[in-house]
Scaffold this motif. Structure first.
Motif, PDB file in Angstrom:
ATOM      1  N   LEU A  59     -19.737  13.798  15.480  1.00  0.00           N
ATOM      2  CA  LEU A  59     -18.842  12.779  14.942  1.00  0.00           C
ATOM      3  C   LEU A  59     -18.392  11.773  16.013  1.00  0.00           C
ATOM      4  N   ASN A  60     -18.760  12.014  17.255  1.00  0.00           N
ATOM      5  CA  ASN A  60     -18.288  11.149  18.349  1.00  0.00           C
ATOM      6  C   ASN A  60     -19.445  10.496  19.097  1.00  0.00           C
ATOM      7  N   LEU A  61     -20.610  10.380  18.447  1.00  0.00           N
ATOM      8  CA  LEU A  61     -21.760   9.811  19.139  1.00  0.00           C
ATOM      9  C   LEU A  61     -21.534   8.347  19.507  1.00  0.00           C
ATOM     10  N   ASP A  62     -20.860   7.594  18.635  1.00  0.00           N
ATOM     11  CA  ASP A  62     -20.598   6.181  18.951  1.00  0.00           C
ATOM     12  C   ASP A  62     -19.729   6.041  20.192  1.00  0.00           C
ATOM     13  N   ILE A  63     -18.742   6.913  20.319  1.00  0.00           N
ATOM     14  CA  ILE A  63     -17.870   6.871  21.501  1.00  0.00           C
ATOM     15  C   ILE A  63     -18.644   7.264  22.744  1.00  0.00           C
ATOM     16  N   ILE A  64     -19.526   8.243  22.598  1.00  0.00           N
ATOM     17  CA  ILE A  64     -20.316   8.682  23.755  1.00  0.00           C
ATOM     18  C   ILE A  64     -21.269   7.583  24.195  1.00  0.00           C
ATOM     19  N   ARG A  65     -21.913   6.900  23.232  1.00  0.00           N
ATOM     20  CA  ARG A  65     -22.820   5.806  23.595  1.00  0.00           C
ATOM     21  C   ARG A  65     -22.068   4.667  24.295  1.00  0.00           C
ATOM     22  N   LEU A  66     -20.867   4.390  23.776  1.00  0.00           N
ATOM     23  CA  LEU A  66     -20.078   3.332  24.399  1.00  0.00           C
ATOM     24  C   LEU A  66     -19.661   3.712  25.809  1.00  0.00           C
ATOM     25  N   ARG A  67     -19.337   4.984  25.990  1.00  0.00           N
ATOM     26  CA  ARG A  67     -18.938   5.445  27.324  1.00  0.00           C
ATOM     27  C   ARG A  67     -20.114   5.434  28.306  1.00  0.00           C
ATOM     28  N   ASN A  68     -21.329   5.725  27.810  1.00  0.00           N
ATOM     29  CA  ASN A  68     -22.515   5.779  28.668  1.00  0.00           C
ATOM     30  C   ASN A  68     -23.191   4.413  28.846  1.00  0.00           C
ATOM     31  N   LYS A  69     -22.678   3.359  28.216  1.00  0.00           N
ATOM     32  CA  LYS A  69     -23.268   2.026  28.340  1.00  0.00           C
ATOM     33  C   LYS A  69     -23.110   1.535  29.783  1.00  0.00           C
ATOM     34  N   PRO A  70     -24.162   1.040  30.400  1.00  0.00           N
ATOM     35  CA  PRO A  70     -24.052   0.584  31.810  1.00  0.00           C
ATOM     36  C   PRO A  70     -23.112  -0.605  31.940  1.00  0.00           C
TER      37      PRO A  70
END
Length: 895
Positions: free
Chosen positions: A709-720
């Motif tokens: 349920l938190n994949l969008d937050i994880i992708r945003l956090r891992n964005k360079p």
């Protein structure tokens, strides 16, 4: 189906040991130990003979057990006309039905079971198949079967004894009568095989005991006892030629078979008829049981060869009159029975039960010859008060007896009757005028120093429990002009309240004994109790109402009416929010004091004679009319949510069956196959076997499902933070492959890239993946399991991509979305992979909320899925709450 009580549920019964049904003995080769089995009404208990510790409690029968026997594998019981076989002394594995009348005799015979009913119809059953092998009919007018035995070494032969005093030897294989014995013209009550071959011990109703050789039809020796019918016979098998018989009054006699005379006798071994007796093989031990609710183990080590009581388990032999929780932890219950005994029962373990003894006038007179305990026994206790604060210093229990002026003291710590007996009129000048005066109420102060006694003459006396000295009386000369119905003292020894039969309550200074206030009630007083912590006084009246009085303001604050029969007892909850009352109409009512409403009411089998709520609020204990047991009812509000709304005026109470000595785990009508029986004997259960019993979790690592349920937050956090640098362009004539690294493309790769670009430019719609196709074509449970196994192998990003592809805009359809909901429903039905189910369902709802809201069929399926999911969560919440309650109890318990 509505519950009979929303607050209380049956927990267990205390105080049951044995009844009039003869005991059975089993020998377990594996543990090299004997086990004794006794009936306690609708269940039976199994004890080990080494410590008399209870090992098993059977399932509850529908009716009382009439007889029971055991072999080396199973226990057989008869209840009315139905016979049941128990595995491990617990679960029913087989039933035998076919008798028209109640079965009263059973005998295991190799691979067969012999049963006899009241019409003297003898049936022989195959134990394993429950098929009828043979049936023999006798006429009650000529040969009414009363006992049977299998003579040792007599192949296929059974000896029957009759009410007419005759015996018959039958061959069951050929179904023929071999020999008829003339008999002794008296009812044969018991037949017992002697250690010697061909010798049978025969007990008669007129008290004669015959040792008979059935091979030659000759009597070896005759004995006679003057105590009535012979109820049981046993022979010692440890090298001593001793025969032991039991009688109806409870006496035991040892007969020397070599010298043909009495060896010794044990008077009053039991308080009622000796129903069961067995001498252990090759051991100097004997086990006896009786209808007086006792089980005793005797050892033959006396100088005259007689038995000595080694260990025993016992309960009340007559119904309890008054019960009360003892101590602040609520783990012990004091009980006064009609057998004139005072006992303590533990709700933790039966090994903590103890007897405080019988009430006796002069205990030292027992040393006089020809004087028994029954001759000096006092009448039963009708009321008592206990205070554990000074139990280690002096007697801390004060009791009054039925029809007696004398009040007695007891010591809980020493488990004996105290040294003081209080009688106000014993040395009084007008004692001649008080022959009919009786003690009606007692009270012990919270400090444990003083005891107060109220009499039917209106006197209220105070005594010091340490010294036994008289400390004065209330009133001049009496506190009331009528019988005293109750005496209570507040928590700080400042105010004493006395209640008279005329409906008058009087408040006194505790020390000065001066009257402070008088309150006149509308009707006569029958009973009163005090909750010391809140200073709430509850008084039951003869008009079947209950009034609650505040001792501080001395006014009536609540009036509860609604009883239709006499109120038998009352008790407060620990926080004084509830008042629980019982009445002779078998109803138990719970009143809410803040609202003044009836919030719970249920009916029990028989009227409650006394009840008490534990100081911790976990249980209420009840005793019943004509019932020797004490029943515990657990408070459901401690481990689950209960609505305490007031009951409507037209509420009809429902009946609750009294709890048994253990929880009911299996229905008695269920029969087990051979495979199921093997599973019962095996302690291991695979996850597939327990899927319908428990909710199991997946063994996948949490990284596979926890962050769906938190994949969008994880992708945003891992964005360079910085965009990638553009590589230096290669010469125009050298084709490259798009990407972060510079790679030259061959001519073939360039052609493929052009095809892909052209395909994208045309905007062709994507197709379903392998997961989507499998989900779309799934119809059976196995199909859904295959799809689920495929989903388990994916990572979080892959799962997110697959679930996004189910939408109609991404190549999926509404039918595929519906199939996914069915897969989640299938996972809930299996009760496996519970955390995966919740994670997948949460991501699915997050991604496809808009599509779901527009599809009616999908909304209906999700509504059904919500109900199923809520039921599982409620069951989990109940189990969590119950487990937390049990853990908190074990932490606070002091063993």
């Amino acid at each position: 189906m509505p519950l009979a009580s929303k607050i209380f549920t049956g927990y267990r019964a205390l105080g049951y040991v044995s009844n009039h049904v003869p005991l059975a003995i089993r020998y377990q080769e594996k543990t090299k130990e004997h086990y004794v089995i006794t009936s306690v009404g609708k269940s039976f208990h199994t004890y080990n003979c080494s410590k008399l510790g209870i090992t098993d409690i059977s399932d509850r029968h529908e009716d009382d057990i009439t007889c029971l026997v055991a072999n080396d594998r199973q226990v057989f019981t008869a209840s009315k006309n139905v016979i049941r076989a128990f595995h491990r002394g617990k679960q029913v594995i087989r039933t035998y039905e076919g008798h028209q009348r109640n079965v009263h005799l059973l005998l295991p015979f190799a691979d067969h079971l012999i049963s006899v009913d009241e019409d003297s119809c003898v049936k022989i059953w195959h134990i394993k198949t429950a098929e009828l092998y043979l049936e023999i009919g006798f006429s009650n007018s000529t040969f009414q079967v009363t006992s049977l035995v299998h003579p040792v070494t007599y192949l296929n032969k059974i000896l029957f004894g009759s009410k007419q005093g005759t015996m018959q030897l039958w061959n069951l294989k050929s179904n023929k009568l071999i020999y008829s014995f003339t008999g002794w013209k008296s009812k044969i009550t018991v037949l017992q095989q002697a250690p010697a071959v061909d010798v049978i011990g025969i007990g008669l109703e007129d008290g004669r005991i015959i040792v008979h050789n059935i091979r030659y039809d000759e009597t070896i020796v005759k004995f006679s006892q003057n105590w009535g019918a012979v109820t049981t016979i046993s022979f010692r098998s440890d090298g001593h030629p001793i025969m032991i018989t039991g009688s109806a009054p409870g006496h035991i006699v040892l007969w020397d078979l070599e010298q043909k005379r009495i060896k010794c006798q044990v008077r009053d071994a039991h308080r009622s008829s000796v129903s069961g007796m067995y001498c252990l093989l090759s051991e100097p031990l004997m086990v006896t049981s009786s209808g007086d609710n006792t089980l005793k183990v005797w050892i033959f080590d006396m100088p005259d060869g007689g038995p000595r009581l080694l260990r025993q388990r016992e309960g009340h032999s007559a119904p309890p009159v008054k019960i009360q929780h003892y101590g602040e932890n609520g783990q012990n219950i004091l009980s006064a029975g009609q057998d004139s005994t005072l006992r303590s029962f533990s709700i933790v373990h039966d090994k903590y039960n103890k007897s405080l003894g019988s009430a006796l006038f002069h205990k030292k007179r027992l040393k006089q010859p020809n004087l028994t305990k029954e001759d000096i026994k006092m009448p039963p206790i009708t009321a008592f008060a206990a205070e554990p604060r000074r139990e280690s210093d002096w007697d801390n229990i004060l009791a009054c007896h039925r029809g007696r002026r004398m009040a007695t003291t007891w010591s809980y710590l020493r488990s004996t009757m105290g040294k003081y007996k209080f009688d106000h009129f014993k040395r009084s000048r007008d004692r001649e005028n008080h022959h009919d005066t009786t003690a009606t109420a007692v009270e012990v102060t919270s400090c444990g120093n003083f005891g107060l006694i109220g009499y039917s003459s209106g006197h209220v006396d105070m005594y010091n429990l340490e010294s036994g000295l008289y400390r004065g009386s209330y009133g001049t000369p009496t506190a009331h002009n009528c019988a005293i119905r109750g005496v209570v003292v507040d928590a700080v020894n400042q105010v004493t309240v006395t209640g008279g039969a005329d409906g008058t309550l009087r408040f006194w200074k505790f020390k000065a004994k001066q009257m402070l206030h008088e309150l006149k009630l509308d009707c006569f007083i029958s009973k009163m109790i005090l909750h010391r912590e809140s200073a709430m006084l509850a008084v039951s009246l003869d008009d079947l109402s209950v009034v609650v009085i505040d001792m501080e303001t001395k006014i009536v604050i609540r009036v509860f009416s609604g009883h239709h029969h006499q109120i038998t007892d009352m008790t407060f909850s620990p926080d004084a929010r509830w008042l629980i009352t019982s009445s002779m109409d078998s109803l138990i009512r719970t009143w809410d004091l803040p609202s003044g409403k009836l919030i719970d009411c249920f009916e029990v089998d028989t009227p409650v004679s006394s009840l008490s709520m534990s100081p911790t609020g976990e249980f209420i204990a009840t005793s019943h009319v004509d019932d020797i047991g004490i029943y515990l009812w657990s408070n459901k509000t401690l481990y689950e949510h209960v609505s305490l709304q007031a009951l409507p005026d037209d509420f009809i109470p429902m009946l609750i069956e009294n709890p048994s000595t253990c929880s009911k785990t299996h229905e008695l009508d269920d029969e087990y196959s051979t495979e199921e029986l093997d599973s019962l004997s095996s302690p291991y259960k695979s996850p597939e076997q327990i899927s319908n019993e428990l909710i199991t979790l997946s063994l996948l690592p949490s990284s596979r499902w926890q962050n769906l349920l938190n994949l969008d937050i994880i992708r945003l956090r891992n964005k360079p933070k910085m965009p990638p640098k553009k590589l230096k362009a290669a010469p125009f004539f050298l084709p490259t492959i798009p990407g972060l690294k510079l790679k030259f493309a061959s001519q073939k790769d360039a052609i493929e890239n052009n095809k892909v670009a052209s395909r994208i430019s045309f905007g062709l719609k994507q197709n379903l993946t392998e997961f989507g196709k499998g989900l779309q074509n799934a119809e059976t449970d196995d199909d859904f399991d295959n799809v689920l196994d495929n989903l388990k192998e994916m990572g979080p990003s892959s799962i997110d991509l697959e679930l996004r592809g189910l939408a109609p805009s991404e190549g999926g359809s509404s039918q595929v979305l519906l199939q996914f909901v069915k897969m989640i429903s299938h996972m809930l039905d299996k009760k496996q992979d519970f955390q995966l189910t919740q994670a997948y369902l949460g991501l699915f709802l997050q991604l496809h909320f808009n599509e779901i809201s527009l599809n009616t069929e999908l909304c209906e399926q999700l509504r059904l899925l919500y109900m199923k999911n809520s039921a599982i969560w409620e069951e989990l919440q109940r189990q969590f709450s119950q487990t937390n309650c049990l853990i908190d109890y074990l932490r606070a318990a002091k063993f």
